[in-house]
Design an enzyme around this catalytic site. Structure first.
Site, PDB file in Angstrom:
ATOM      1  N   SER A 230      15.533 -26.679 -15.928  1.00 47.30           N
ATOM      2  CA  SER A 230      16.339 -26.529 -17.132  1.00 47.30           C
ATOM      3  C   SER A 230      17.566 -25.676 -16.820  1.00 47.30           C
ATOM      4  O   SER A 230      18.349 -26.031 -15.952  1.00 47.30           O
ATOM      5  CB  SER A 230      15.477 -25.944 -18.263  1.00 47.30           C
ATOM      6  N   GLU A 349      12.420 -35.902 -22.544  1.00 41.16           N
ATOM      7  CA  GLU A 349      12.950 -34.536 -22.574  1.00 41.16           C
ATOM      8  C   GLU A 349      13.098 -34.016 -24.005  1.00 41.16           C
ATOM      9  O   GLU A 349      12.832 -32.848 -24.300  1.00 41.16           O
ATOM     10  CB  GLU A 349      14.317 -34.479 -21.887  1.00 41.16           C
ATOM     11  N   HIS A 413      10.293 -31.937 -22.023  1.00 34.88           N
ATOM     12  CA  HIS A 413      11.019 -30.965 -21.205  1.00 34.88           C
ATOM     13  C   HIS A 413      10.059 -29.889 -20.710  1.00 34.88           C
ATOM     14  O   HIS A 413       9.372 -29.251 -21.506  1.00 34.88           O
ATOM     15  CB  HIS A 413      12.126 -30.358 -22.057  1.00 34.88           C
TER      16      HIS A 413
END
Length: 496
Positions: A230, A349, A413
């Site tokens: 990320s 995600e 995610h």
């Protein structure tokens, strides 16, 4: 491209600390890679062994820079003052000051194992090292991990992202995981400052510390891979442009992030800092006086004001030194480190970004929320193709009930991290045989890359080809009940 503003910080208020077992007292500091008492360049440290990973040596809370407080608040990291007495490194240091949110997400409601544990402090520039007890080589490859958190939150003490289970099983890697400054403490973008991307300078100092110290832990300083997820993935990608002439690292891995993610001229007029200053009693001053005033505001007051103020974003901002405004142009000009890289994203995600509801927001909302990460990665890969940089691209499709306990979460995610770290079976029931297969395959490929990034990562069942657009070179993990396969269907940057 910025992450949606409703992403909450990954923060948790409870603490989970390892249980300790007694260790044999060592009479003097040692640089023996099998020792728990290690000489670093700044002083001796005492590690420990945890009962849940009895063949893993750990050192938690090692200072790598001076506390960034008082006059050092909003300043580039400074070297830590050396010490002579043995430093006890058996507990995590506090995470850096966070930007809090009351929003509900899958992380707060279903998978808090991704959130940070313990308290926060402005005195937070610490790292943690894990090393095998019976290493497979005399000098092992090293992974330096950069946690995510949207550049607003996050830290090293997060139970799904602790590598002791991976090291316990493989004995083939040394791990370093860092804290670095985030939000206004790490990216103040204030007038009068020479450096505005302090969090990225913190990360560089960790890489330098690793280069100078990791041999004492049994690591090979010539084989350091920088891996992030990320915001950590974006940091890793930006690192390759910022320190292209002296990268130190031999490999890069970016999960769900690339240069350009959350980077932009979000505050070209540098008004966010002065707006925050006005909230905490530093209004209407000269630039220099504003900085002085803000350096004397209690850290908790700044944290609370930031977390309760609307529209104030602090993240990486182009400065022409560490962060750049046009990575595609720089890549085309070859202004990027010649270092191989793994880049990829997850199939769903967006489930990590939408406000949480038990039934989910629906496919259209999930697809829209996924585009920020998908386009960031697609553009990052495309840029590397312009510079002819060796890149291995993946997509993760895993939907395992002990990591994705609500059906619509899927491959959200961060959900690949418990598979790579080997923490997937620890908190929500047993893992399936297929889940173990995916986990060990991903671990094998990540470690194969770290061992020698100049060669295609490989495990006995799969050799990962370098990415070529339109060719079957995309590693697809956990798709159609297949552990890993080479595919070609992924988002093209031209569609972003």
């Amino acid at each position: 491209m910025q992450l949606p503003s409703y992403i909450p910080p990954l923060t948790l208020l409870f603490s989970i600390l390892p249980s300790l077992v007694s260790t044999h007292a060592i009479p003097k500091p040692s640089s023996n890679p099998s020792s728990l008492l290690i000489n670093t360049t700044t002083g001796p440290i005492q590690g420990f062994i945890n009962t849940t990973a009895p063949n893993v040596r750990q050192w938690l809370g090692i200072p790598y820079a001076s506390p960034p407080t008082l006059d050092l608040r909003f300043a580039a990291p400074r070297p830590v003052k050396p010490w002579t007495s043995t430093l006890d490194t058996t507990t995590f240091a506090p995470s850096c000051m966070q930007q809090f949110s009351s929003g509900k997400t899958v992380y707060t409601e279903e998978v808090p194992q991704f959130l940070i544990n313990g308290g926060v402090s402005e005195d937070c520039l610490y790292i943690n090292v894990w090393a095998p007890g019976t290493p497979t080589e005399e000098s092992l490859p090293v992974i330096v991990y950069v946690p995510g958190g949207g550049f607003s939150s996050g830290g090293a003490n997060s139970v799904y992202k602790i590598p002791d289970q991976l090291i316990q099983r493989t004995q083939s890697v040394v791990f370093v995981i860092m804290n670095y400054r985030v939000n206004v403490f790490g990216f103040p973008n204030a007038k009068g400052l020479d450096d505005i991307n302090l969090g990225l300078l913190d990360q560089r100092m960790v890489v330098e510390w690793t280069r100078d110290n990791i041999a004492a832990f049994g690591g090979d300083p010539s084989r350091i891979t920088l891996w992030g997820q990320s915001a950590g993935g974006a940091s890793t990608s930006m690192y390759s442009y910022a320190w292209r002439s002296d990268p130190i690292v031999s490999g890069l891995i970016a999960d769900s992030g690339a240069a350009g993610l959350s980077v932009g001229e979000i505050d070209k007029a540098q008004t966010n800092f002065t707006s925050l200053a006005s909230v905490v009693g530093c209004k209407g001053l000269s630039d220099a006086a504003t900085l002085t005033c803000m350096r004397n505001v209690p850290a908790g007051t700044l944290e609370n004001a930031l977390s309760t103020s609307e529209g104030l974003d602090f993240g990486p901002t182009p400065d022409g030194m560490v962060v750049f405004g046009n990575y595609t142009k720089r890549a085309a000009e070859g202004l990027v480190a010649d270092v191989p890289m793994i880049m990829g994203n997850n199939a769903n995600e967006g489930a990590g970004f939408v406000p949480f509801t038990p039934d989910g927001p629906g496919d259209e909302a999930l697809d829209e929320a996924s585009l920020g990460i998908e386009c960031s990665v697609a553009t990052g890969v495309s840029d590397r193709m312009l510079s002819n940089s060796t890149t291995y691209r993946y997509e993760y499709f895993g939907n395992f009930s002990n990591v994705s306990p609500v059906s619509w979460m899927g491959a959200y995610h961060s959900s690949e991290l418990p598979l790579v770290f080997g923490t997937h079976p620890l908190y929500r029931g047993n893992s399936t045989a297929f889940e173990w297969s995916v986990s060990e395959t991903m671990q094998g490929l990540w470690l194969s890359f770290a061992a020698d990034p100049s060669k295609p990562p490989s495990v006995p069942s799969f050799s990962w080809p370098a990415y070529e657009a339109g060719e079957a070179t995309l590693a697809e993990f956990a798709r159609h009940n297949t552990t890993v396969q080479a595919g070609s269907g992924t988002l093209d940057a031209s569609l972003c």
